[in-house]
Design a protein around this motif. Structure first.
Motif, PDB file in Angstrom:
ATOM      1  N   PRO A 162      24.784  -6.932  43.676  1.00  0.00           N
ATOM      2  CA  PRO A 162      25.087  -5.740  42.843  1.00  0.00           C
ATOM      3  C   PRO A 162      24.576  -6.138  41.328  1.00  0.00           C
ATOM      4  O   PRO A 162      25.398  -6.356  40.491  1.00  0.00           O
ATOM      5  N   PRO A 192      27.280  -1.335  40.016  1.00  0.00           N
ATOM      6  CA  PRO A 192      28.301  -0.605  40.805  1.00  0.00           C
ATOM      7  C   PRO A 192      28.096  -0.709  42.440  1.00  0.00           C
ATOM      8  O   PRO A 192      28.880  -0.164  43.069  1.00  0.00           O
ATOM      9  N   GLU A 193      26.923  -1.197  42.543  1.00  0.00           N
ATOM     10  CA  GLU A 193      26.661  -1.380  44.096  1.00  0.00           C
ATOM     11  C   GLU A 193      25.639  -2.342  44.407  1.00  0.00           C
ATOM     12  O   GLU A 193      25.020  -3.018  43.649  1.00  0.00           O
ATOM     13  N   ILE A 195      22.311  -3.600  45.750  1.00  0.00           N
ATOM     14  CA  ILE A 195      20.950  -2.860  46.167  1.00  0.00           C
ATOM     15  C   ILE A 195      19.877  -4.198  46.489  1.00  0.00           C
ATOM     16  O   ILE A 195      19.860  -5.139  45.881  1.00  0.00           O
ATOM     17  N   VAL A 252      31.446  -6.177  44.290  1.00  0.00           N
ATOM     18  CA  VAL A 252      31.459  -5.427  42.864  1.00  0.00           C
ATOM     19  C   VAL A 252      32.472  -5.610  41.959  1.00  0.00           C
ATOM     20  O   VAL A 252      33.685  -5.330  42.532  1.00  0.00           O
ATOM     21  N   PRO A 266      24.469   2.459  37.426  1.00  0.00           N
ATOM     22  CA  PRO A 266      23.564   2.103  38.665  1.00  0.00           C
ATOM     23  C   PRO A 266      22.185   1.805  38.349  1.00  0.00           C
ATOM     24  O   PRO A 266      21.563   2.243  37.526  1.00  0.00           O
TER      25      PRO A 266
END
Length: 283
Positions: A162, A192-193, A195, A252, A266
């Motif tokens: 994240p 937030p995520e 990736i 996160v 993001p």
């Protein structure tokens, strides 16, 4: 007055701007001469020689301390920077550390950063520690190949973490420098995520509106490239995380939202904001 080291970098630039917009007097410190916002004093200093920071610290109330990659190498004494701040009468230091201090405490560069954190805690100064994970701006390493070839080359293409927008790090740093309530805080900063590099390449392509190919590097290829711009031990510590993140590194964290009152940005928002760096027609 607040001193910002690394002031021309991906965290220092938005931090300097945020502090200026908050009405603060700012001294921006970097190794080389650079443009800074109107009203900001700029001084050059090499933090590998802590005494060079003295002119910037005179009269300062607070210091944002960011170590460049070379200061993570063996033989450097970044703790001397904290001693210089204390001697100059600085009241508060906000240190940009690393998530790996907690998640990979035995990596060589993480041991050094933990020792620096401990020095700051014992200094008698007010302090806050920021521990970000991977930076979204590390994608700028791909800018040249995207412009020239429409290509992102990176290791571990389908392994994600994240990553955090440096502008969010800067916003948290500004809060810690300006607000007493953050004294003694240790903040883990993530996006937030989760990736992956392949997904980052797709987000850059979406921002550009043109295809971007992805090529997966071996760890050895990535290490060779990274070691040209940072100490080899820092490259190894970083690749250990990118290749096999542990559960803590996949988490996160809540701290960006806790400090700022909003969710972290993001990667897609970072890519859209920085799309000019990837355009083939960039002047």
């Amino acid at each position: 007055m607040i001193v910002v080291t690394g002031a021309t970098g991906n965290v220092g630039r938005p931090l300097t701007r945020a502090l200026t917009e908050a009405g603060q007097q700012v001294t921006a410190v970097s190794r080389h001469t650079a443009a800074v916002p109107d009203g900001v004093r700029h001084l050059t200093a090499d933090l590998a020689r802590p005494a060079e920071l003295k002119p910037a610290l005179a009269g300062a109330a607070a210091l944002f301390l960011l170590l460049s990659g070379n200061l993570h190498a063996a033989g450097h004494r970044p703790a001397d920077l904290i001693a210089e701040a204390a001697a100059a009468g600085v009241r508060r230091v906000v240190l940009l550390s690393s998530q790996g201090v907690a998640t990979r405490p035995f990596g060589p560069t993480r041991i050094a950063l933990r020792e620096l954190e401990d020095t700051l805690r014992a200094s008698g100064l007010e302090w806050a520690v920021l521990r970000p994970g991977g930076f979204a701006s590390n994608a700028l390493w791909w800018a040249e190949s995207v412009r020239a070839q429409g290509l992102v080359a990176a290791p571990f293409g389908d392994v994600g973490v994240p990553i955090v927008d440096p502008a969010d790090i800067a916003a948290v740093a500004a809060a810690c420098l300006l607000e007493d309530r953050h004294a003694g805080g240790v903040y883990e900063l993530t996006g937030p995520e989760v990736i992956t590099p392949r997904q980052q390449a797709a987000a850059i392509a979406d921002a550009l509106g043109t295809p971007v190919r992805f090529h997966e590097l071996t760890r050895a290829e990535a290490r060779a490239a990274m070691s040209r711009v940072m100490p080899a031990e820092l490259a190894d510590d970083t690749l250990d995380i990118l290749g096999a993140p542990n559960p803590a590194e996949l988490r996160v964290g809540p701290d960006v939202e806790r400090v700022l009152g909003r969710a972290p940005r993001p990667f897609s928002a970072w890519a859209a904001r920085n799309v000019a760096a990837f355009r083939a027609d960039r002047v």
